[in-house]
Design a protein around this motif. Structure first.
Motif: not given
Length: 317
Positions: A52, A54, A106-107, A112-113, A118, A134, A137, A140
């Motif tokens: 991913l 971002v 999202l968390v 993100f997992e 990422v 950042s 995640s 990342a």
């Protein structure tokens, strides 16, 4: 995840803002989603692969790009990455409760997992956002070009470039970018050490996981130079792969030597510093670039100036 993304080649240039947003909405509906985050921000997710990117971009930046498409589209097409593009409609610096609330969501959802790796990316104000968010995640990677650390007047009162943005809240959620990168695996900050304000901001990123790479004499044109030389896609790929170190960047940064924008800026610096010999050598090198006519004109101007300057006056009787 989706194997082919033909819509990523859709040309969105020349559209009104409303039609452009509708175009992103259609792409998001087919391959992920497009979501407005209040009146000033939006998020576009494209589900394309196990890695991913971002990216943080402003609407004006995107609409100036070829096809008026987010930068991350190029990496989705080139590398098969999924992309999450956070878009600001104006100079909002992504400092809005709806934005950090979205990232919080999202968390909470473990978004993100779902990805094996990422990468957060941004330039200057969006570089600030990439570093700041950042933390959502852990583990990342971050690639930030000329990132701002904060515009809190208590810390960055010396930076007079973005006075209107000082009214924004840089102390709440996801606030001070140099602290927010603590959980990242690797953080790469690229900046011009001769650009005073950028150099001070870069120096504030001082944690052990941060590598600061110098792009001397690029100034505020850094992202454009990297774009024009085709280097930025390679930098993003290397950052994702944990292979962007000083040696790798030095090899890529050599391409600036044939970039007319970089050479024009360097020529101005040499002229301001009254270094005619170095300026002439640069112009002669510039004759090998796409803007040979410009550098030939500069050489002609310098030759004419030398011919017109009076020679030493003889005092012999």
């Amino acid at each position: 995840m989706t194997e082919m993304l033909p819509d990523l080649e859709t040309d969105l240039s020349g559209l009104s803002v409303e039609d452009w947003q509708a175009g992103l909405d259609r792409i998001g509906e087919e391959h992920g989603y497009y979501e407005r985050l209040g009146p000033g921000h939006a998020a576009l997710f494209i589900d394309a692969g196990p890695r991913l990117m971002v990216s943080f971009e402003t609407r004006d930046q995107i609409r100036r790009r070829p096809g008026a498409r987010p930068r991350a589209f190029e990496m989705a097409a080139r590398m098969g990455w999924s992309i999450l593009a956070l878009i600001s409609d104006g100079p909002g610096w992504f400092r809005a409760p709806r934005v950090w609330g979205y990232v919080d969501r999202l968390v909470d959802e473990g978004f993100f997992e779902d990805f094996e790796r990422v990468l957060f990316f941004g330039h200057h104000e969006t570089g600030y956002a990439a570093a700041a968010y950042s933390v959502a995640s852990p583990g990342a990677r971050v690639l930030a070009l000329r990132p701002v650390a904060t515009l809190d007047p208590e810390i960055a009162g010396w930076d007079r470039r973005h006075l209107a943005a000082r009214r924004l809240d840089f102390n709440s959620r996801y606030g001070y970018a140099p602290d927010m990168v603590e959980a990242a695996e690797r953080v790469t900050v690229i900046y011009d050490p001769h650009h005073a304000a950028d150099a001070v901001h870069a120096a504030l990123f001082r944690r052990a996981n941060v590598a600061r790479l110098r792009a001397a004499h690029a100034g505020s044109r850094l992202e454009t130079i990297l774009d024009q030389t085709g280097a930025l896609a390679s930098l993003l790929e290397l950052a994702m792969e944990d292979r962007l170190d000083r040696a790798a960047f030095a090899r890529i940064w050599r391409a600036r030597r044939d970039n007319a924008l970089y050479l024009r800026g360097l020529l101005r610096l040499l002229e301001q510093a009254n270094q005619p010999g170095r300026a002439a050598r640069l112009c002669r090198h510039g004759l090998t670039t796409a803007e040979a006519r410009h550098f030939a004109s500069k050489l002609g101007d310098r030759s004419a100036a030398r011919r017109q300057s009076p020679g030493p006056v003889s005092r012999a009787g």
